[in-house]
Design a protein around this motif. Structure first.
Motif, PDB file in Angstrom:
ATOM      1  N   LYS A   1     -21.441  -5.300 -26.192  1.00  0.00           N
ATOM      2  CA  LYS A   1     -20.174  -5.353 -26.933  1.00  0.00           C
ATOM      3  C   LYS A   1     -18.991  -5.431 -25.972  1.00  0.00           C
ATOM      4  CE  LYS A   1     -21.025  -2.734 -31.198  1.00  0.00           C
ATOM      5  NZ  LYS A   1     -20.532  -1.581 -31.963  1.00  0.00           N
TER       6      LYS A   1
ATOM      7  N   GLU B   1     -18.698  -8.843 -24.466  1.00  0.00           N
ATOM      8  CA  GLU B   1     -18.257  -9.783 -25.485  1.00  0.00           C
ATOM      9  C   GLU B   1     -16.741  -9.668 -25.698  1.00  0.00           C
ATOM     10  OE1 GLU B   1     -20.774 -11.239 -29.226  1.00  0.00           O
ATOM     11  OE2 GLU B   1     -19.901  -9.261 -29.555  1.00  0.00           O
ATOM     12  N   VAL B   2     -16.237  -8.448 -25.840  1.00  0.00           N
ATOM     13  CA  VAL B   2     -14.807  -8.238 -26.069  1.00  0.00           C
ATOM     14  C   VAL B   2     -13.990  -8.640 -24.849  1.00  0.00           C
ATOM     15  CG1 VAL B   2     -13.045  -6.462 -26.453  1.00  0.00           C
ATOM     16  CG2 VAL B   2     -15.095  -6.505 -27.874  1.00  0.00           C
TER      17      VAL B   2
ATOM     18  N   ASP C   1     -14.966   0.146 -32.863  1.00  0.00           N
ATOM     19  CA  ASP C   1     -15.410  -0.779 -33.908  1.00  0.00           C
ATOM     20  C   ASP C   1     -16.676  -0.248 -34.542  1.00  0.00           C
ATOM     21  OD1 ASP C   1     -17.403  -1.364 -31.937  1.00  0.00           O
ATOM     22  OD2 ASP C   1     -17.651  -3.351 -32.802  1.00  0.00           O
TER      23      ASP C   1
ATOM     24  N   SER D   1     -19.830  -2.306 -36.661  1.00  0.00           N
ATOM     25  CA  SER D   1     -20.311  -3.611 -37.088  1.00  0.00           C
ATOM     26  C   SER D   1     -21.657  -3.453 -37.742  1.00  0.00           C
ATOM     27  CB  SER D   1     -20.493  -4.548 -35.881  1.00  0.00           C
ATOM     28  OG  SER D   1     -19.328  -4.648 -35.137  1.00  0.00           O
TER      29      SER D   1
ATOM     30  N   THR E   1     -17.482  -6.857 -38.868  1.00  0.00           N
ATOM     31  CA  THR E   1     -16.933  -5.926 -37.879  1.00  0.00           C
ATOM     32  C   THR E   1     -15.600  -5.415 -38.382  1.00  0.00           C
ATOM     33  OG1 THR E   1     -17.921  -6.999 -35.944  1.00  0.00           O
ATOM     34  CG2 THR E   1     -15.938  -5.737 -35.548  1.00  0.00           C
TER      35      THR E   1
ATOM     36  N   ILE F   1     -12.430  -3.135 -36.703  1.00  0.00           N
ATOM     37  CA  ILE F   1     -11.864  -2.501 -35.512  1.00  0.00           C
ATOM     38  C   ILE F   1     -10.746  -1.575 -35.954  1.00  0.00           C
ATOM     39  CG2 ILE F   1     -10.489  -2.879 -33.416  1.00  0.00           C
ATOM     40  CD1 ILE F   1     -11.969  -5.528 -33.056  1.00  0.00           C
TER      41      ILE F   1
ATOM     42  N   ASN G   1     -19.347 -16.442 -29.238  1.00  0.00           N
ATOM     43  CA  ASN G   1     -18.022 -15.822 -29.202  1.00  0.00           C
ATOM     44  C   ASN G   1     -16.969 -16.652 -29.918  1.00  0.00           C
ATOM     45  OD1 ASN G   1     -19.020 -13.635 -27.837  1.00  0.00           O
ATOM     46  ND2 ASN G   1     -18.254 -14.265 -25.848  1.00  0.00           N
TER      47      ASN G   1
ATOM     48  N   SER H   1     -18.188 -15.606 -33.904  1.00  0.00           N
ATOM     49  CA  SER H   1     -18.780 -14.351 -34.377  1.00  0.00           C
ATOM     50  C   SER H   1     -17.789 -13.468 -35.118  1.00  0.00           C
ATOM     51  CB  SER H   1     -19.374 -13.562 -33.205  1.00  0.00           C
ATOM     52  OG  SER H   1     -18.358 -12.877 -32.503  1.00  0.00           O
ATOM     53  N   HIS H   2     -18.347 -12.576 -35.910  1.00  0.00           N
ATOM     54  CA  HIS H   2     -17.579 -11.570 -36.652  1.00  0.00           C
ATOM     55  C   HIS H   2     -16.715 -10.746 -35.703  1.00  0.00           C
ATOM     56  CE1 HIS H   2     -21.390 -10.058 -35.284  1.00  0.00           C
ATOM     57  NE2 HIS H   2     -21.045  -8.806 -35.502  1.00  0.00           N
ATOM     58  N   ARG H   3     -17.294 -10.372 -34.566  1.00  0.00           N
ATOM     59  CA  ARG H   3     -16.545  -9.555 -33.598  1.00  0.00           C
ATOM     60  C   ARG H   3     -15.397 -10.363 -33.001  1.00  0.00           C
ATOM     61  NH1 ARG H   3     -20.500  -7.658 -31.270  1.00  0.00           N
ATOM     62  NH2 ARG H   3     -20.571  -5.767 -32.502  1.00  0.00           N
ATOM     63  N   SER H   4     -15.654 -11.636 -32.700  1.00  0.00           N
ATOM     64  CA  SER H   4     -14.592 -12.451 -32.110  1.00  0.00           C
ATOM     65  C   SER H   4     -13.442 -12.651 -33.089  1.00  0.00           C
ATOM     66  CB  SER H   4     -15.125 -13.801 -31.616  1.00  0.00           C
ATOM     67  OG  SER H   4     -15.543 -14.609 -32.687  1.00  0.00           O
TER      68      SER H   4
END
Length: 191
Positions: free
Chosen positions: A13, A16-17, A68, A70, A117, A119, A172, A175-178
């Motif tokens: 994670k 990725e961030v 976060d 997810s 996700t 945050i 990236n 994605s949901h996180r991006s």
């Protein structure tokens, strides 16, 4: 330059961030602040779990931070595993978690799923939330070796590869996180 602590011990994670924010901010890990605590995640929503992480760091360290939560939500499983994604099988072994998802789905023709996700950001004595989601479907067997978590069984809509078959850059980008991190970064750049 703004420094934020990301409330995670998950190296995947963090990478990725850091890749997504591309040096616009300094993102520190829990290890960077010498925090090796197992931060509780006892909420029943992604929002609650994300906020628990930021509240913990604010109360213990008084730092600007974000956390976060997810998870994978599968329509045919009543949106399970959801907030229990990391420990769906009762353990944190992702192979066991994936096995359980595939077992419970069985031959179901409804394979619709989404990664989500949330945050939670603590900055200037205020809490802010940012969400990202991507819809897709669950394949019948693992495909690919990249990524982590449920990536080998999730294909985003409009693609023919699982997250685990994509490069980090490909994943990236969508994605949901991006999506959630992009909202976070946009918010911070306007501050």
């Amino acid at each position: 330059m703004l420094e934020l602590v990301f409330a995670t011990n998950n190296a995947h994670k963090l990478e990725e961030v850091q890749s997504i924010v591309d040096g616009k901010f300094v993102i520190k890990s829990l290890a960077d602040i010498d925090c090796h605590d197992d931060i509780p995640e006892t909420g029943v929503t992604f929002e609650e779990n994300a906020q628990q992480k930021t509240d913990y760091l604010v109360n213990k360290y008084g730092l600007y931070c974000f956390g976060d939560d997810s998870g994978l939500e599968i329509q045919a499983l009543n949106n399970e595993p959801g907030v229990y994604s990391a420990r769906y099988s009762g353990s944190r072994d992702m192979e066991e978690n994936i096995d359980l998802v595939l077992e419970r789905l069985g031959a179901s023709t409804n394979r619709a799923a989404r990664f989500r996700t949330v945050i939670s950001l603590y900055l200037n004595e205020q809490q802010h939330f940012f969400e990202g989601a991507i819809d897709g479907s669950i394949v019948a067997e693992r495909r690919g070796v990249a990524g982590f978590g449920y990536d080998p069984i999730f294909i985003p809509n409009g693609y023919d590869k699982t997250f685990a078959e994509m490069t980090a850059a490909e994943k990236n980008a969508i994605s949901h996180r991006s999506i959630a991190v992009a909202k976070l970064a946009d918010f911070l750049l306007r501050k």
